[in-house]
Design a protein around this motif. Structure first.
Motif, PDB file in Angstrom:
ATOM      1  N   TYR A 123      35.079  30.084  56.164  1.00 35.30           N
ATOM      2  CA  TYR A 123      35.216  31.237  55.262  1.00 35.30           C
ATOM      3  C   TYR A 123      35.957  32.386  55.946  1.00 35.30           C
ATOM      4  O   TYR A 123      36.780  33.057  55.323  1.00 35.30           O
ATOM      5  N   ALA A 129      40.478  36.532  45.966  1.00 36.24           N
ATOM      6  CA  ALA A 129      39.938  35.362  46.665  1.00 36.24           C
ATOM      7  C   ALA A 129      39.580  35.727  48.102  1.00 36.24           C
ATOM      8  O   ALA A 129      38.512  35.352  48.604  1.00 36.24           O
ATOM      9  N   VAL A 132      36.370  37.657  48.152  1.00 37.10           N
ATOM     10  CA  VAL A 132      35.233  36.756  47.912  1.00 37.10           C
ATOM     11  C   VAL A 132      34.920  35.972  49.184  1.00 37.10           C
ATOM     12  O   VAL A 132      33.757  35.823  49.568  1.00 37.10           O
ATOM     13  N   TYR A 133      35.955  35.486  49.857  1.00 42.37           N
ATOM     14  CA  TYR A 133      35.751  34.767  51.123  1.00 42.37           C
ATOM     15  C   TYR A 133      35.101  35.677  52.169  1.00 42.37           C
ATOM     16  O   TYR A 133      34.236  35.242  52.927  1.00 42.37           O
ATOM     17  N   GLU A 161      33.589  32.100  43.585  1.00 46.59           N
ATOM     18  CA  GLU A 161      34.713  31.361  44.167  1.00 46.59           C
ATOM     19  C   GLU A 161      34.957  30.052  43.422  1.00 46.59           C
ATOM     20  O   GLU A 161      36.103  29.721  43.092  1.00 46.59           O
ATOM     21  N   TRP A 174      44.207  29.777  44.840  1.00 47.88           N
ATOM     22  CA  TRP A 174      43.499  28.827  43.993  1.00 47.88           C
ATOM     23  C   TRP A 174      44.412  28.025  43.075  1.00 47.88           C
ATOM     24  O   TRP A 174      43.935  27.218  42.278  1.00 47.88           O
TER      25      TRP A 174
END
Length: 143
Positions: A22, A54, A57-58, A83, A107
């Motif tokens: 991550y 993204a 979120v990671y 995610e 993504w």
């Protein structure tokens, strides 16, 4: 599915691997999207902003997975679900209509540009989180 409780301070190889992956993805996606937004943001602002989302979120998942509290577990679970939804929605949209995004996101096509790790990572994260829930005494300590 049985759940293996974790205790405060307990570390596992699975947690360490998830945190490392991550963290790498937070840095990779964040760096790439920052450069893209700064140098050619007007070309594909939605795609580059999605990559930045993204990355955030990671990052949240990375920070939450490092901790063993009930609160951190809930935050990690929420981040990983977001995610997974993101990679499934954006992945599907880019496969169905490739013209929606003028450039790739993290993504796009379920993470094809990153070896499909963006698709596999939230599944692995959910599996690990659901199998390693904090113990009740940790919950009392957090409140």
């Amino acid at each position: 599915m049985t759940s293996e409780p974790t205790t405060p301070g307990q570390t596992t190889t699975g947690r360490q691997v998830l945190v490392a992956v991550y963290a790498v993805f937070a840095i990779a996606a964040g760096s790439r999207s920052a450069v893209q937004l700064a140098t050619k943001g007007d070309e594909a602002p939605l795609a580059y902003t999605l990559s930045l989302v993204a990355a955030l979120v990671y990052l949240v998942a990375t920070l939450a997975l490092r901790r063993t509290s009930v609160r951190a577990h809930r935050i990690a679970l929420t981040a990983v679900v977001i995610e997974l939804v993101g990679v499934l929605v954006v992945g599907t949209l880019t496969v169905v209509d490739g013209e929606l995004f003028p450039d790739q996101t993290v993504w796009s096509a379920y993470g094809v540009g990153y070896g499909f790790v963006p698709l596999v990572l939230p599944i692995a994260g959910l599996w690990w989180l659901l199998r390693h829930r904090p113990v009740a005494e940790d919950a009392a300590r957090v409140r």
